[in-house]
Design a protein around this motif. Structure first.
Motif, PDB file in Angstrom:
ATOM      1  N   PHE A 174      17.716 -23.326 -17.247  1.00  0.00           N
ATOM      2  CA  PHE A 174      18.111 -22.063 -16.620  1.00  0.00           C
ATOM      3  C   PHE A 174      18.936 -21.211 -17.569  1.00  0.00           C
ATOM      4  CE2 PHE A 174      21.214 -19.499 -14.329  1.00  0.00           C
ATOM      5  CZ  PHE A 174      20.389 -18.743 -13.503  1.00  0.00           C
ATOM      6  N   ALA A 175      19.870 -21.836 -18.279  1.00  0.00           N
ATOM      7  CA  ALA A 175      20.741 -21.091 -19.189  1.00  0.00           C
ATOM      8  C   ALA A 175      19.933 -20.437 -20.304  1.00  0.00           C
ATOM      9  CB  ALA A 175      21.803 -22.017 -19.779  1.00  0.00           C
ATOM     10  N   LEU A 180      17.097 -15.581 -22.515  1.00  0.00           N
ATOM     11  CA  LEU A 180      15.889 -14.872 -22.927  1.00  0.00           C
ATOM     12  C   LEU A 180      15.734 -13.571 -22.156  1.00  0.00           C
ATOM     13  CD1 LEU A 180      13.160 -14.644 -24.406  1.00  0.00           C
ATOM     14  CD2 LEU A 180      12.148 -15.992 -22.540  1.00  0.00           C
ATOM     15  N   ARG A 181      15.908 -13.628 -20.830  1.00  0.00           N
ATOM     16  CA  ARG A 181      15.762 -12.419 -20.016  1.00  0.00           C
ATOM     17  C   ARG A 181      16.828 -11.380 -20.401  1.00  0.00           C
ATOM     18  NH1 ARG A 181      11.056 -13.498 -19.247  1.00  0.00           N
ATOM     19  NH2 ARG A 181      10.313 -14.623 -17.390  1.00  0.00           N
ATOM     20  N   ALA A 182      18.032 -11.836 -20.724  1.00  0.00           N
ATOM     21  CA  ALA A 182      19.081 -10.900 -21.132  1.00  0.00           C
ATOM     22  C   ALA A 182      18.704 -10.194 -22.433  1.00  0.00           C
ATOM     23  CB  ALA A 182      20.418 -11.638 -21.290  1.00  0.00           C
ATOM     24  N   GLN A 183      18.119 -10.936 -23.381  1.00  0.00           N
ATOM     25  CA  GLN A 183      17.643 -10.331 -24.634  1.00  0.00           C
ATOM     26  C   GLN A 183      16.515  -9.337 -24.360  1.00  0.00           C
ATOM     27  OE1 GLN A 183      16.482 -13.610 -27.117  1.00  0.00           O
ATOM     28  NE2 GLN A 183      18.572 -14.394 -27.333  1.00  0.00           N
ATOM     29  N   GLN A 184      15.607  -9.712 -23.476  1.00  0.00           N
ATOM     30  CA  GLN A 184      14.499  -8.832 -23.152  1.00  0.00           C
ATOM     31  C   GLN A 184      14.986  -7.563 -22.460  1.00  0.00           C
ATOM     32  OE1 GLN A 184      12.267 -11.744 -20.901  1.00  0.00           O
ATOM     33  NE2 GLN A 184      10.809 -12.070 -22.575  1.00  0.00           N
ATOM     34  N   VAL A 256      15.745   3.671  -7.541  1.00  0.00           N
ATOM     35  CA  VAL A 256      15.144   2.841  -6.494  1.00  0.00           C
ATOM     36  C   VAL A 256      14.810   1.490  -7.112  1.00  0.00           C
ATOM     37  CG1 VAL A 256      13.285   2.559  -4.826  1.00  0.00           C
ATOM     38  CG2 VAL A 256      14.184   4.855  -5.302  1.00  0.00           C
ATOM     39  N   ALA A 257      15.412   0.432  -6.567  1.00  0.00           N
ATOM     40  CA  ALA A 257      15.238  -0.928  -7.086  1.00  0.00           C
ATOM     41  C   ALA A 257      14.459  -1.752  -6.069  1.00  0.00           C
ATOM     42  CB  ALA A 257      16.599  -1.564  -7.374  1.00  0.00           C
ATOM     43  N   LEU A 258      13.257  -2.179  -6.438  1.00  0.00           N
ATOM     44  CA  LEU A 258      12.387  -2.926  -5.549  1.00  0.00           C
ATOM     45  C   LEU A 258      12.553  -4.419  -5.798  1.00  0.00           C
ATOM     46  CD1 LEU A 258       9.160  -0.708  -5.933  1.00  0.00           C
ATOM     47  CD2 LEU A 258      11.002  -0.492  -4.229  1.00  0.00           C
ATOM     48  N   ASP A 259      13.024  -5.141  -4.787  1.00  0.00           N
ATOM     49  CA  ASP A 259      13.244  -6.589  -4.850  1.00  0.00           C
ATOM     50  C   ASP A 259      13.873  -6.990  -6.189  1.00  0.00           C
ATOM     51  OD1 ASP A 259      13.257  -8.769  -3.205  1.00  0.00           O
ATOM     52  OD2 ASP A 259      11.234  -9.436  -3.699  1.00  0.00           O
ATOM     53  N   ALA A 260      15.056  -6.477  -6.410  1.00  0.00           N
ATOM     54  CA  ALA A 260      15.702  -6.559  -7.715  1.00  0.00           C
ATOM     55  C   ALA A 260      16.059  -7.986  -8.123  1.00  0.00           C
ATOM     56  CB  ALA A 260      16.973  -5.700  -7.710  1.00  0.00           C
ATOM     57  N   TYR A 261      15.836  -8.280  -9.407  1.00  0.00           N
ATOM     58  CA  TYR A 261      16.289  -9.511 -10.054  1.00  0.00           C
ATOM     59  C   TYR A 261      17.372  -9.078 -11.037  1.00  0.00           C
ATOM     60  CZ  TYR A 261      16.118 -13.128 -13.729  1.00  0.00           C
ATOM     61  OH  TYR A 261      16.450 -14.068 -14.675  1.00  0.00           O
ATOM     62  N   LEU A 262      18.644  -9.283 -10.661  1.00  0.00           N
ATOM     63  CA  LEU A 262      19.748  -8.680 -11.399  1.00  0.00           C
ATOM     64  C   LEU A 262      20.586  -9.647 -12.221  1.00  0.00           C
ATOM     65  CD1 LEU A 262      21.245  -5.954  -9.012  1.00  0.00           C
ATOM     66  CD2 LEU A 262      19.404  -5.765 -10.696  1.00  0.00           C
ATOM     67  N   LEU A 263      20.276 -10.935 -12.196  1.00  0.00           N
ATOM     68  CA  LEU A 263      21.141 -11.871 -12.927  1.00  0.00           C
ATOM     69  C   LEU A 263      21.247 -11.562 -14.419  1.00  0.00           C
ATOM     70  CD1 LEU A 263      20.577 -15.370 -11.281  1.00  0.00           C
ATOM     71  CD2 LEU A 263      22.300 -13.632 -10.795  1.00  0.00           C
TER      72      LEU A 263
END
Length: 396
Positions: A174-175, A180-184, A256-263
Motif C-alpha cells: 500500500f505504501a 506511485l500515485r502521488a508521483q503520478q 466537480v469531483a466524481l467519486d473522488a480518490y483523494l489519498l
C-alpha cells in the motif's frame, strides 16, 4: 456497431475532434478529445467515431483487469473490431459559436483515457460547453498515445515519432502504491496546467503546433471561448487532479469531483482550494480514510459566504465506482447487483446534479431547476443521498 451511450440531454448536437498540442518546454505532445456544440448532422461528411479509437486501448483495459498480455492483445483486437460502440458526437464537425463557450477540463480515472467518459463529456457539450478531455501520460491510463520529439541527423531538423505509454501496475505494498500515485499526481498537476494554458491559447489566438494531422480548423475557437467560466472536473484519480487543479490555478472557477480518490493529495490542500466544489460519490466505493479527506475540503472556512452551500457531498444509492464512466453502457450488466439502479438513471441523475451545481455557482443562476441538489427537494430518481453513507470513527 451501435450507439450504446445515452443521447445528450442538451439543446445542441455535439461534435468532437482530437488534438495534440506540443506545449512549451515539452518533448512530447499532450492528447485531448474536444467535445463542443455543433449544428452539423449525421451523414456522409460527419459520422460518429468509435468509442475505442485504437485496439491498443482495448488491450490496455484488459491488461488492467489482469488478463495476460497475449490474451489481452487477441481479445482487444476482437473487441475493437466487432464489439465497439460509437460516440454520439460528430467527428470533425464545425463548431457552433453563436455565443462564447464556457470550458470544462476533464481528467480521467485510473485505466481511463480520453473517451472513457464520453457520455458525460457529450452531455456537457450539448449544454453549450467546450469539454477538453485529456489523456494523461502518467502511466495511469489504460494506454496513452503521444508523439515524442526525436533529433535527426540534421541539427536543424526535428521529427516526432509515435509513442504508446502503457499502464503501470502499482506495487502490492500500500505504501509503495500510494507513493506511485502521488508521483503520478504531480505529473497530472503539470498536465492540467499545460491543458489550461492550451485552452487559453486556443481561445485567444487559435495558433499552436498540432502534432496530429488534421483538416479541422481550430481557429474556429479564436475569440469564441468564455475563459472566465472555466470548470475543473474529473473522476476517481482524476478527481484528485481536480482538487489539485483548483488549488494551483484560480482560472478554474468551479470544481466537480466524481467519486473522488483523494489519498494521494497533499495534506493541508483544503487551505488552498477557494472555489465551489461538488463531490458526487458512489455508494460502494468510498471508505473512511478517503471520506475524511473529502470532508476536510467540505467542512472548511476557506470559502466565501453564500446563500447556497459552496461545498457539497452527494452520494447515489447502490451505485458502483464505474457508474460515472461509459463502462456500464459499453459493457451492459457488468459491475451491477440486483439492487443497483439502471445505468441510465445513474447517468441522468449524475448529470442533473452537475448542471444544477454549475448553473448555481458558475453562472449565479437561481432560476435553473436544482432538483436533488438541495435536501429540501424531492428526490425524483430515488437514489440521491445527501452526505456520505460511510461512517467515520469518532475521535475521543
Amino acid at each position: 456497431k451501435g450507439i450504446g451511450l445515452p443521447a445528450p440531454s442538451g439543446q445542441h448536437r455535439v461534435g468532437c475532434v482530437d488534438v495534440m498540442p506540443l506545449c512549451p518546454g515539452e518533448e512530447s505532445g499532450l492528447l485531448f478529445r474536444l467535445y463542443y456544440p455543433t449544428e452539423a448532422t449525421l451523414g456522409s461528411e460527419y459520422q460518429y467515431p468509435p468509442w475505442i479509437p485504437n485496439r491498443l486501448y482495448a488491450k490496455g483495459y484488459l491488461l488492467f483487469k489482469s488478463y495476460s498480455s497475449l490474451v489481452a492483445a487477441a481479445m482487444g483486437s476482437l473487441i475493437s473490431t466487432f464489439c465497439g460502440q460509437n460516440i454520439p458526437a460528430l467527428y470533425g464537425a464545425p463548431v457552433k459559436t453563436s455565443s462564447p463557450l464556457p470550458v470544462v477540463l476533464f481528467s480521467h480515472g485510473v485505466a481511463g483515457m480520453r473517451t472513457t467518459y464520453s457520455a458525460t463529456c457529450c452531455d456537457l457539450a450539448s449544454h453549450g460547453y467546450l469539454v477538453a478531455a485529456v489523456e494523461h501520460r502518467d502511466h495511469a491510463s489504460c494506454y496513452c498515445y503521444t508523439k515524442r520529439k526525436k533529433q535527426t541527423s540534421s541539427q536543424d531538423s526535428v521529427e516526432f515519432v509515435d509513442e504508446w505509454i502503457p499502464y503501470e501496475k502499482p506495487p502490492a505494498s500500500f505504501a509503495e502504491a500510494h507513493a506511485l500515485r502521488a508521483q503520478q499526481l504531480v505529473l497530472r498537476q503539470k498536465e492540467i496546467k499545460l491543458g489550461t494554458d492550451f485552452i487559453h491559447c486556443l481561445g485567444e489566438t487559435g495558433e499552436f503546433q498540432n502534432l496530429l494531422q488534421s483538416d479541422f480548423d481550430f481557429k474556429q475557437f479564436k475569440g469564441k471561448l468564455d475563459l472566465e467560466h472555466t470548470v475543473m472536473m474529473g473522476h476517481s484519480f482524476g478527481a484528485a487532479a481536480t482538487v489539485t487543479g483548483l488549488a494551483d490555478d484560480k482560472r478554474f472557477k468551479v470544481g466537480v469531483a466524481l467519486d473522488a480518490y483523494l489519498l494521494p493529495v497533499e495534506e493541508g490542500i483544503e487551505t488552498k482550494v477557494e472555489q465551489p466544489l461538488l463531490f458526487i460519490n458512489m455508494w460502494t466505493f468510498q471508505w473512511p480514510d478517503n471520506v475524511a479527506r473529502i470532508k476536510s475540503l467540505v467542512n472548511t472556512d476557506n470559502v466565501q459566504a453564500d446563500k447556497y452551500p459552496q461545498r457539497q457531498i452527494i452520494t447515489l444509492r447502490e451505485t458502483y465506482h464505474l457508474d460515472q464512466s461509459d463502462i456500464p453502457f459499453v459493457l451492459p450488466g457488468t459491475h451491477r447487483s440486483p439492487a443497483s439502479p439502471d445505468c441510465n438513471t445513474v447517468h441522468t441523475t449524475n448529470m442533473r446534479l452537475c448542471h444544477a451545481f454549475l448553473r448555481r455557482h458558475l453562472w449565479k443562476d437561481t432560476t435553473w431547476p436544482v432538483k436533488d441538489l438541495d435536501e429540501s427537494d424531492t428526490d425524483s430518481s430515488g437514489i440521491v443521498f445527501h452526505g456520505t453513507n460511510v461512517k467515520l470513527e469518532s475521535k475521543v
